[in-house]
Design an enzyme around this catalytic site. Structure first.
Site, PDB file in Angstrom:
ATOM      1  N   TYR A 374     -62.197 -19.421  -2.472  1.00  0.00           N
ATOM      2  CA  TYR A 374     -62.212 -20.290  -3.676  1.00  0.00           C
ATOM      3  C   TYR A 374     -60.861 -20.509  -4.363  1.00  0.00           C
ATOM      4  O   TYR A 374     -59.988 -19.492  -4.580  1.00  0.00           O
ATOM      5  CB  TYR A 374     -63.191 -20.073  -4.590  1.00  0.00           C
ATOM      6  CG  TYR A 374     -64.404 -19.506  -3.881  1.00  0.00           C
ATOM      7  CD1 TYR A 374     -65.194 -20.366  -3.115  1.00  0.00           C
ATOM      8  CD2 TYR A 374     -64.981 -18.135  -4.282  1.00  0.00           C
ATOM      9  CE1 TYR A 374     -66.619 -19.855  -2.684  1.00  0.00           C
ATOM     10  CE2 TYR A 374     -66.292 -17.657  -3.743  1.00  0.00           C
ATOM     11  CZ  TYR A 374     -67.081 -18.487  -2.874  1.00  0.00           C
ATOM     12  OH  TYR A 374     -68.117 -18.105  -2.434  1.00  0.00           O
ATOM     13  N   GLU A 393     -50.406 -17.689   6.525  1.00  0.00           N
ATOM     14  CA  GLU A 393     -50.311 -16.254   6.139  1.00  0.00           C
ATOM     15  C   GLU A 393     -49.329 -15.722   7.258  1.00  0.00           C
ATOM     16  O   GLU A 393     -49.406 -15.312   8.339  1.00  0.00           O
ATOM     17  CB  GLU A 393     -51.759 -15.460   6.179  1.00  0.00           C
ATOM     18  CG  GLU A 393     -52.561 -15.760   5.113  1.00  0.00           C
ATOM     19  CD  GLU A 393     -52.371 -15.234   4.008  1.00  0.00           C
ATOM     20  OE1 GLU A 393     -51.370 -14.665   3.629  1.00  0.00           O
ATOM     21  OE2 GLU A 393     -53.122 -15.495   2.786  1.00  0.00           O
TER      22      GLU A 393
END
Length: 423
Positions: A374, A393
């Protein structure tokens, strides 16, 4: 400037060590520790530049080093000068000088004419702890070398540091890359800055990168890059907590009583995790952090008192609203994974593009669960625009990732950064 001498420590020492190595001196390990070998290298540099050879970097020595750190010098044309002669004296090329001085006529140099002369060394170093101050100087150096780029500020941090953006290209297809929402993940800033420099260097020389036609990309796309969204947090991680920080006492409290921020601090200067501060299921993120026992400012995961409570996230969202981005890449570390979904709001093409990114980088496509699902930057972009957004990432290990990983991280991501501008 600080006077640097035997026994000095820190990022200032590290950048001087890197520079000395780059220009042919041997300071020993680039570790931020001013030891005997660094002193010997400084003495050799001072002798070669007619300075007092005391091994101390004071104002006079730093004045010359600073010009080299910026990567360019201001020069005034002398009688008998040619661009070839100037280039030889600066260990650079005529093409670099012409690129930095687009209005110059090489055959009609005027005595006293002011020109910018780039040195024959790169601007962006990737073997040093990459502070905001280093990035700021690098941006200045790149702008001097490549005056045709657009440099501006999307806004300011809590402490008033500019959130610099750099624009590559002039085409209608707009894309947006950003790094360092999380301060321990500062290695994503030199990743993006080195991409900018390599792109500009090849573009100015009419060369391709990995088979990609940079002139075509320049004409068809506009790549907007904010390398460091969280400069205040990076300063805490790399330079430590300064006594003159207006949040000095609060930061120690928020950091569980410690003045060491180097291994734990992901937040901004108000203890807000910027990648949990966007209005994309922010309340769900808030509920999850409370369940984890996070009820106020902290090193990580605290999403702020309300969505976009922080000037950094407000600046990023406004920057997006002011443009028409086809897609966004938000760079983080670590895991070598690409996140591409949010609440099933992503467009059908998002997975296909993600698979292409996965193929060129070697990173796997993944899905986020729990609190990380979120209130992130790419979550908000997908929610607001129903266009492809990705959290990349980079690297593997424990944050902050070591600089020894930089070469692999860059190699894994260079083609991804190129293809994202044309996909």
């Amino acid at each position: 400037m600080k006077i640097l001498k035997l026994g000095s420590q820190g990022t200032d020492v590290m950048e001087i060590q890197s520079l000395l190595k780059k220009i042919g001196y041997n300071p020993g390990p680039i570790d931020g520790s001013y030891g005997p070998r660094t002193k010997e290298a400084v003495i050799a540099f001072q002798k070669d530049n007619d300075l007092d050879a005391d091994g101390i970097i004071g104002p006079q020595t730093y004045k010359i080093l600073d010009i080299l750190l910026r990567g360019y010098d201001t020069y005034y044309i002398q009688p008998g000068d040619t661009l070839w002669k100037i280039a030889k004296n600066y260990y650079t090329t005529v093409n670099k000088i012409v690129t930095a001085n687009p209005s110059i006529n090489p055959y009609q140099l005027q005595i006293g004419q002011r020109i910018i002369v780039p040195y024959g060394i790169d601007v962006v170093d990737t073997d040093i702890d990459y502070t905001y101050e280093i990035m700021e100087r690098d941006i200045e150096g790149l702008k001097a070398r490549y005056p045709f780029i657009e440099v501006g500020s999307a806004g300011e941090s809590v402490l008033g540091r500019k959130l610099y953006y750099i624009k590559l290209g002039k085409g209608l297809n707009q894309v947006f890359y950003n790094g360092v929402h999380h301060s321990l993940e500062w290695i994503t800033a030199p990743l993006l800055m080195k991409f900018i420099e390599n792109f500009l260097k090849s573009y100015a020389n009419g060369k391709n990168i990995r088979g990609y036609d940079l002139e075509k990309i320049w004409n068809q796309s506009s790549i907007y890059i904010i390398p460091m969204v969280n400069p205040d947090g990076v300063d805490l991680v790399l330079n430590g907590l300064s006594k003159d920080n207006p949040y000095y006492e609060e930061l120690i409290t928020w950091n569980n009583g410690s003045t060491d921020f180097s291994q734990v601090w992901q937040a901004n200067n108000r203890g807000v995790d910027l990648n949990h501060n966007y209005p994309a299921k922010w309340q769900e993120s808030k509920d999850a952090e409370i369940a984890m026992g996070i009820v106020g400012p902290s090193p990580t995961r605290y999403g702020g008192p309300f969505p976009l409570s922080e000037p950094e996230t407000e600046a990023v969202t406004q920057f997006v609203r002011d443009h028409d981005f086809r897609l966004v890449l938000a760079y983080h570390t670590q895991g070598e994974v690409i996140f591409w979904k949010f609440d099933n709001l992503q467009p059908p093409e998002a997975k296909k593009i993600g698979e292409l990114f996965s193929k060129v980088s070697g990173y796997r496509l993944g899905e986020v669960y729990g609190i990380a699902s979120y209130a992130g930057m790419k979550d908000w972009f997908i929610q607001e625009y129903r266009r492809p957004g990705y959290t990349i990432e980079a690297g593997k290990g424990k944050n902050p990732l070591p600089l020894s990983q930089f070469s692999k991280i860059y190699n894994d991501n260079e083609e991804l950064l190129l293809i994202a501008s044309v996909v």
